[in-house]
Enzyme design. Structure first.
Site, short mmCIF file in Angstrom:
data_model
loop_
_atom_site.label_atom_id
_atom_site.label_comp_id
_atom_site.label_asym_id
_atom_site.label_seq_id
_atom_site.Cartn_x
_atom_site.Cartn_y
_atom_site.Cartn_z
N LYS A 87 0.02 4.44 -0.40
CA LYS A 87 -0.78 5.22 0.54
C LYS A 87 -0.19 6.64 -0.86
CE LYS A 87 0.40 3.64 4.84
NZ LYS A 87 0.40 3.59 6.06
N ASN A 139 0.49 -1.36 -0.41
CA ASN A 139 -0.14 0.18 -0.22
C ASN A 139 1.02 0.90 0.07
OD1 ASN A 139 -1.83 2.12 0.46
ND2 ASN A 139 -2.49 1.50 2.63
N GLY A 169 1.37 2.34 10.86
CA GLY A 169 2.57 3.87 10.37
C GLY A 169 3.43 4.34 12.02
N HIS A 221 -9.36 0.62 4.65
CA HIS A 221 -8.64 1.27 5.40
C HIS A 221 -8.42 1.92 6.45
CE1 HIS A 221 -4.50 2.63 6.58
NE2 HIS A 221 -4.29 1.27 5.76
N SER A 242 2.82 -1.58 10.54
CA SER A 242 4.28 -1.59 10.34
C SER A 242 5.19 -2.73 10.11
CB SER A 242 4.83 -1.10 12.08
OG SER A 242 4.18 -0.22 12.41
N GLU A 298 -5.43 -5.51 10.49
CA GLU A 298 -4.51 -3.73 10.97
C GLU A 298 -4.73 -3.32 12.61
OE1 GLU A 298 -2.47 -2.92 7.18
OE2 GLU A 298 -3.83 -1.80 6.84
N GLU A 312 -6.92 4.34 7.47
CA GLU A 312 -7.04 6.01 7.35
C GLU A 312 -8.48 6.53 6.54
OE1 GLU A 312 -3.23 4.85 5.29
OE2 GLU A 312 -2.28 5.00 7.54
C1 PEP Z 1 -1.38 -0.03 5.77
O1 PEP Z 1 -1.14 1.15 5.29
O2 PEP Z 1 -1.86 -0.30 4.97
C2 PEP Z 1 -0.09 0.02 6.88
C3 PEP Z 1 -0.07 -1.47 7.48
O3 PEP Z 1 1.02 1.09 7.13
P1 PEP Z 1 2.44 0.33 7.59
O4 PEP Z 1 3.17 -0.63 7.27
O5 PEP Z 1 3.39 1.50 7.18
O6 PEP Z 1 2.21 -0.02 9.43
#
Ligand code: PEP
Length: 264
Positions: free
Chosen positions: A11, A9, A175, A95, A215, A169, A97
């Protein structure tokens, strides 16, 4: 045996000018039999990534990061699932976000899953609890509620045939550099399958791929994929770094071979 999926992803990073070259580099560094690779760039970079991968490694799939819950209409600035025809074959929905910034509810996200399936896009449905929920011991209840809200009305056979994938997640891990332990991620994957079973998914629950996201890096992927309940990862920040992706997909290759998805 469930497939092994590593989805990137990106983003709100990359431009149409640099996305193709990054996709080509990542594809070249992640050739690993038995691992399904997906790159999800921003909408405006989909064509560049599609073209770069078509030339260099057509086995890497292209995904979008979102779709609208309607098929067409007066929704300025939005993108409907049918518009992705020829650009993407996967899409991330729900997601955290977008739940946070665009106010997406479980009901809206459930409609997005439907729109994705209607359009022949494989949905990666994201679920996960906030830190306070985990600290209060309510993580599995929250995820159960999200699953019911998003998939309660879903046509099970269509979801299975359309290649639905769930990404667990935890919001506090996205992040932040603080990943869930493999043990906790696996416990949630098991809880997700139990929820789906209780929702009437029967045989489909054990066969549904569940990814972990939050992460993920080349350093912690081994702990996460050591868990048989986890079928891959949705990778954010690290997915922009070819070295990180090389390490993550190499570890996923070990899981794919152990599952008999690729020769030893
Ligand atoms: C994500 O954007 O779905 C995600 C898990 O981000 P990160 O790996 O940066 O935590």
């Amino acid at each position: 045996m469930r497939e092994v999926v590593i989805a990137a992803n990106w983003k709100m990073h990359t431009t149409p000018g640099d996305a193709g070259s990054l996709a080509r580099t990542i594809a070249a560094r992640t050739r690993e039999a038995g691992v399904t690779r997906v790159i999800c760039p921003p909408f405006v970079c989909l064509a560049a990534v599609r073209d770069a991968l078509a030339e260099s490694d057509p086995e890497v799939a292209v995904g979008a990061q979102n779709i609208h819950h309607e098929v067409a209409g007066a929704y300025t600035g939005e993108v409907a699932a049918p518009m992705l025809d020829g650009l993407a074959t996967w899409v991330i929905v729900g997601h955290s976000e977008r739940r946070r910034d665009a106010g997406e509810t479980d009901a809206v996200i459930g409609r997005k899953v439907d729109r994705a399936l209607d359009a022949g896009l494989r949905p990666i449905l994201c679920v996960g609890e906030q830190l306070a929920d985990r600290e209060d011991g309510r993580a599995t209840d929250i995820v159960d509620k999200q699953l019911r809200g998003c998939l309660g009305e879903a046509d099970l056979a269509r979801a299975r045939d359309g290649g639905l994938v769930i990404a667990y997640e935890p919001v506090w891990a996205i992040g932040t550099g603080r990943n869930a332990t493999g043990f906790d991620a696996a416990a949630m994957a098991d809880a997700i399958r139990s929820s789906l079973d209780a929702m009437g998914w029967g045989d489909l629950a054990p066969s549904l791929p569940i990814l972990y996201g939050g992460s993920v890096s080349s350093t912690n992927i081994a702990e996460i994929l050591a868990e048989p309940s986890i079928d891959g990862a949705l990778v954010g920040g690290a997915s922009l770094k070819p070295d990180e992706m090389a390490g993550i997909v190499a570890r996923a290759g070990i899981t794919a071979r152990a599952r008999g998805l690729a020769p030893d």
